[in-house]
Design a protein around this motif. Structure first.
Motif, PDB file in Angstrom:
ATOM      1  N   LEU A 115      87.227  16.939  28.883  1.00 29.66           N
ATOM      2  CA  LEU A 115      86.571  18.243  29.050  1.00 29.66           C
ATOM      3  C   LEU A 115      85.360  18.257  28.129  1.00 29.66           C
ATOM      4  O   LEU A 115      85.501  18.159  26.912  1.00 29.66           O
ATOM      5  CB  LEU A 115      87.532  19.370  28.701  1.00 29.66           C
ATOM      6  CG  LEU A 115      86.958  20.786  28.663  1.00 29.66           C
ATOM      7  CD1 LEU A 115      86.365  21.200  30.005  1.00 29.66           C
ATOM      8  CD2 LEU A 115      88.029  21.778  28.226  1.00 29.66           C
ATOM      9  N   VAL A 116      84.167  18.352  28.705  1.00 30.32           N
ATOM     10  CA  VAL A 116      82.914  18.391  27.937  1.00 30.32           C
ATOM     11  C   VAL A 116      82.439  19.844  27.911  1.00 30.32           C
ATOM     12  O   VAL A 116      82.195  20.436  28.957  1.00 30.32           O
ATOM     13  CB  VAL A 116      81.840  17.479  28.571  1.00 30.32           C
ATOM     14  CG1 VAL A 116      80.514  17.614  27.816  1.00 30.32           C
ATOM     15  CG2 VAL A 116      82.304  16.030  28.586  1.00 30.32           C
TER      16      VAL A 116
ATOM     17  N   TYR B  84      85.952   7.858  33.136  1.00 29.30           N
ATOM     18  CA  TYR B  84      86.731   9.073  32.869  1.00 29.30           C
ATOM     19  C   TYR B  84      86.518  10.109  33.968  1.00 29.30           C
ATOM     20  O   TYR B  84      85.452  10.186  34.572  1.00 29.30           O
ATOM     21  CB  TYR B  84      86.317   9.707  31.538  1.00 29.30           C
ATOM     22  CG  TYR B  84      86.600   8.853  30.334  1.00 29.30           C
ATOM     23  CD1 TYR B  84      87.908   8.614  29.914  1.00 29.30           C
ATOM     24  CD2 TYR B  84      85.557   8.283  29.611  1.00 29.30           C
ATOM     25  CE1 TYR B  84      88.167   7.822  28.797  1.00 29.30           C
ATOM     26  CE2 TYR B  84      85.810   7.492  28.494  1.00 29.30           C
ATOM     27  CZ  TYR B  84      87.112   7.264  28.100  1.00 29.30           C
ATOM     28  OH  TYR B  84      87.365   6.487  27.004  1.00 29.30           O
ATOM     29  N   ASN B  85      87.547  10.918  34.198  1.00 31.62           N
ATOM     30  CA  ASN B  85      87.372  12.158  34.939  1.00 31.62           C
ATOM     31  C   ASN B  85      86.730  13.120  33.958  1.00 31.62           C
ATOM     32  O   ASN B  85      87.113  13.155  32.790  1.00 31.62           O
ATOM     33  CB  ASN B  85      88.718  12.731  35.382  1.00 31.62           C
ATOM     34  CG  ASN B  85      89.436  11.825  36.352  1.00 31.62           C
ATOM     35  OD1 ASN B  85      88.882  11.429  37.357  1.00 31.62           O
ATOM     36  ND2 ASN B  85      90.680  11.484  36.037  1.00 31.62           N
ATOM     37  N   VAL B  86      85.768  13.903  34.400  1.00 27.03           N
ATOM     38  CA  VAL B  86      85.079  14.813  33.487  1.00 27.03           C
ATOM     39  C   VAL B  86      85.040  16.211  34.086  1.00 27.03           C
ATOM     40  O   VAL B  86      84.646  16.402  35.231  1.00 27.03           O
ATOM     41  CB  VAL B  86      83.635  14.333  33.191  1.00 27.03           C
ATOM     42  CG1 VAL B  86      82.907  15.329  32.289  1.00 27.03           C
ATOM     43  CG2 VAL B  86      83.651  12.947  32.544  1.00 27.03           C
ATOM     44  N   LEU B  87      85.456  17.182  33.282  1.00 26.49           N
ATOM     45  CA  LEU B  87      85.269  18.593  33.587  1.00 26.49           C
ATOM     46  C   LEU B  87      84.183  19.094  32.654  1.00 26.49           C
ATOM     47  O   LEU B  87      84.131  18.688  31.495  1.00 26.49           O
ATOM     48  CB  LEU B  87      86.561  19.388  33.349  1.00 26.49           C
ATOM     49  CG  LEU B  87      87.778  19.014  34.186  1.00 26.49           C
ATOM     50  CD1 LEU B  87      88.983  19.833  33.739  1.00 26.49           C
ATOM     51  CD2 LEU B  87      87.492  19.226  35.656  1.00 26.49           C
ATOM     52  N   GLU B  88      83.332  19.980  33.140  1.00 30.76           N
ATOM     53  CA  GLU B  88      82.238  20.504  32.330  1.00 30.76           C
ATOM     54  C   GLU B  88      82.367  22.008  32.197  1.00 30.76           C
ATOM     55  O   GLU B  88      82.778  22.689  33.137  1.00 30.76           O
ATOM     56  CB  GLU B  88      80.892  20.184  32.978  1.00 30.76           C
ATOM     57  CG  GLU B  88      80.584  18.717  33.087  1.00 30.76           C
ATOM     58  CD  GLU B  88      79.246  18.476  33.754  1.00 30.76           C
ATOM     59  OE1 GLU B  88      79.208  17.587  34.615  1.00 30.76           O
ATOM     60  OE2 GLU B  88      78.263  19.175  33.432  1.00 30.76           O
TER      61      GLU B  88
ATOM     62  N   PRO C 123      95.855  20.247  32.644  1.00 36.75           N
ATOM     63  CA  PRO C 123      95.599  19.717  31.300  1.00 36.75           C
ATOM     64  C   PRO C 123      94.602  18.569  31.298  1.00 36.75           C
ATOM     65  O   PRO C 123      94.459  17.857  32.290  1.00 36.75           O
ATOM     66  CB  PRO C 123      96.979  19.233  30.832  1.00 36.75           C
ATOM     67  CG  PRO C 123      97.956  19.878  31.729  1.00 36.75           C
ATOM     68  CD  PRO C 123      97.257  20.162  33.021  1.00 36.75           C
ATOM     69  N   VAL C 124      93.942  18.429  30.180  1.00 36.73           N
ATOM     70  CA  VAL C 124      92.995  17.339  29.974  1.00 36.73           C
ATOM     71  C   VAL C 124      93.554  16.423  28.898  1.00 36.73           C
ATOM     72  O   VAL C 124      94.499  16.783  28.192  1.00 36.73           O
ATOM     73  CB  VAL C 124      91.600  17.879  29.579  1.00 36.73           C
ATOM     74  CG1 VAL C 124      91.019  18.730  30.698  1.00 36.73           C
ATOM     75  CG2 VAL C 124      91.645  18.663  28.281  1.00 36.73           C
TER      76      VAL C 124
ATOM     77  N   HIS D 236      97.868  25.862  22.464  1.00 37.42           N
ATOM     78  CA  HIS D 236      98.323  25.736  23.848  1.00 37.42           C
ATOM     79  C   HIS D 236      98.595  24.298  24.289  1.00 37.42           C
ATOM     80  O   HIS D 236      99.449  24.070  25.150  1.00 37.42           O
ATOM     81  CB  HIS D 236      97.293  26.369  24.789  1.00 37.42           C
ATOM     82  CG  HIS D 236      97.192  27.850  24.612  1.00 37.42           C
ATOM     83  ND1 HIS D 236      96.343  28.423  23.685  1.00 37.42           N
ATOM     84  CD2 HIS D 236      97.846  28.867  25.205  1.00 37.42           C
ATOM     85  CE1 HIS D 236      96.477  29.734  23.739  1.00 37.42           C
ATOM     86  NE2 HIS D 236      97.382  30.029  24.645  1.00 37.42           N
ATOM     87  N   TYR D 237      97.858  23.350  23.761  1.00 38.85           N
ATOM     88  CA  TYR D 237      98.004  21.933  24.107  1.00 38.85           C
ATOM     89  C   TYR D 237      97.899  21.116  22.817  1.00 38.85           C
ATOM     90  O   TYR D 237      96.900  20.440  22.584  1.00 38.85           O
ATOM     91  CB  TYR D 237      96.921  21.490  25.100  1.00 38.85           C
ATOM     92  CG  TYR D 237      96.949  22.231  26.413  1.00 38.85           C
ATOM     93  CD1 TYR D 237      97.810  21.820  27.441  1.00 38.85           C
ATOM     94  CD2 TYR D 237      96.129  23.324  26.638  1.00 38.85           C
ATOM     95  CE1 TYR D 237      97.846  22.500  28.646  1.00 38.85           C
ATOM     96  CE2 TYR D 237      96.160  24.010  27.845  1.00 38.85           C
ATOM     97  CZ  TYR D 237      97.020  23.592  28.845  1.00 38.85           C
ATOM     98  OH  TYR D 237      97.062  24.260  30.038  1.00 38.85           O
ATOM     99  N   PRO D 238      98.916  21.182  21.959  1.00 39.88           N
ATOM    100  CA  PRO D 238      98.804  20.570  20.628  1.00 39.88           C
ATOM    101  C   PRO D 238      98.606  19.059  20.623  1.00 39.88           C
ATOM    102  O   PRO D 238      98.123  18.513  19.636  1.00 39.88           O
ATOM    103  CB  PRO D 238     100.123  20.950  19.950  1.00 39.88           C
ATOM    104  CG  PRO D 238     101.044  21.356  21.047  1.00 39.88           C
ATOM    105  CD  PRO D 238     100.202  21.839  22.181  1.00 39.88           C
ATOM    106  N   ASP D 239      98.930  18.386  21.714  1.00 38.94           N
ATOM    107  CA  ASP D 239      98.770  16.934  21.754  1.00 38.94           C
ATOM    108  C   ASP D 239      97.398  16.481  22.246  1.00 38.94           C
ATOM    109  O   ASP D 239      97.115  15.288  22.274  1.00 38.94           O
ATOM    110  CB  ASP D 239      99.848  16.313  22.644  1.00 38.94           C
ATOM    111  CG  ASP D 239     101.244  16.486  22.053  1.00 38.94           C
ATOM    112  OD1 ASP D 239     101.360  16.613  20.815  1.00 38.94           O
ATOM    113  OD2 ASP D 239     102.211  16.517  22.841  1.00 38.94           O
ATOM    114  N   VAL D 240      96.547  17.431  22.643  1.00 38.28           N
ATOM    115  CA  VAL D 240      95.219  17.086  23.144  1.00 38.28           C
ATOM    116  C   VAL D 240      94.242  16.986  21.973  1.00 38.28           C
ATOM    117  O   VAL D 240      93.997  17.973  21.282  1.00 38.28           O
ATOM    118  CB  VAL D 240      94.719  18.123  24.174  1.00 38.28           C
ATOM    119  CG1 VAL D 240      93.278  17.831  24.580  1.00 38.28           C
ATOM    120  CG2 VAL D 240      95.619  18.145  25.404  1.00 38.28           C
ATOM    121  N   PRO D 241      93.688  15.797  21.726  1.00 39.33           N
ATOM    122  CA  PRO D 241      92.722  15.669  20.636  1.00 39.33           C
ATOM    123  C   PRO D 241      91.407  16.365  20.986  1.00 39.33           C
ATOM    124  O   PRO D 241      91.025  16.448  22.148  1.00 39.33           O
ATOM    125  CB  PRO D 241      92.526  14.160  20.486  1.00 39.33           C
ATOM    126  CG  PRO D 241      92.978  13.567  21.771  1.00 39.33           C
ATOM    127  CD  PRO D 241      93.956  14.520  22.394  1.00 39.33           C
TER     128      PRO D 241
END
Length: 132
Positions: free
Chosen positions: A18-19, A39-43, A59-60, A85-90
């Motif tokens: 996610l950018v 990568y798949n990219v969401l903007e 999730p990203v 909400h997503y603690p494992d997402v850096p």
């Protein structure tokens, strides 16, 4: 207001980045480069759009966000939202302001890359975050 870019189909076997960057001329080149890296990219143009993108697309695997953005939530606030909400997402934040470094150090799971950055630097940092 720009809308999140969901035009590219998501390849489930590749990580999604996610950018989040309000300056389109900064966001578009790094998003395209990350797509070229596989990568798949969401903007998103701000934190509210980022949260909407995640709620719509799912999730990203990593978030790459500017610190200073318009709206009620900056990059630090977005990082805290992801921690809740997503603690494992850096989260990889970027800023041209040296004062941001002290705040970023205090947020678990949040890394900072200084502006200006090279596209290769960002891709390497994202790859390292995904390997952890």
């Amino acid at each position: 207001m720009t809308m999140p870019n969901h035009s590219n189909p998501i390849n489930q076997s590749m990580p999604t980045v996610l950018v989040v960057e309000d300056e389109m001329m900064v966001r578009m080149p790094i998003a395209e480069y990350l797509r070229d890296c596989g990568y798949n990219v969401l903007e998103a143009g701000d934190a509210a759009e980022a949260i909407t993108a995640v709620s719509e697309a799912g999730p990203v695997n990593v978030v790459f966000s500017d610190v200073r953005m318009p709206g009620r939530m900056d990059g630090f606030g977005l990082a805290e939202w992801f921690r809740a909400h997503y603690p494992d997402v850096p989260v990889l934040l970027t800023s041209g302001y040296s004062a941001s470094r002290g705040v970023a150090i205090k947020l678990p799971g949040v890394k900072l890359i200084d502006k200006p950055y090279s596209q290769l630097q960002v891709a390497r940092r994202i790859a390292a975050l995904l390997e952890r």
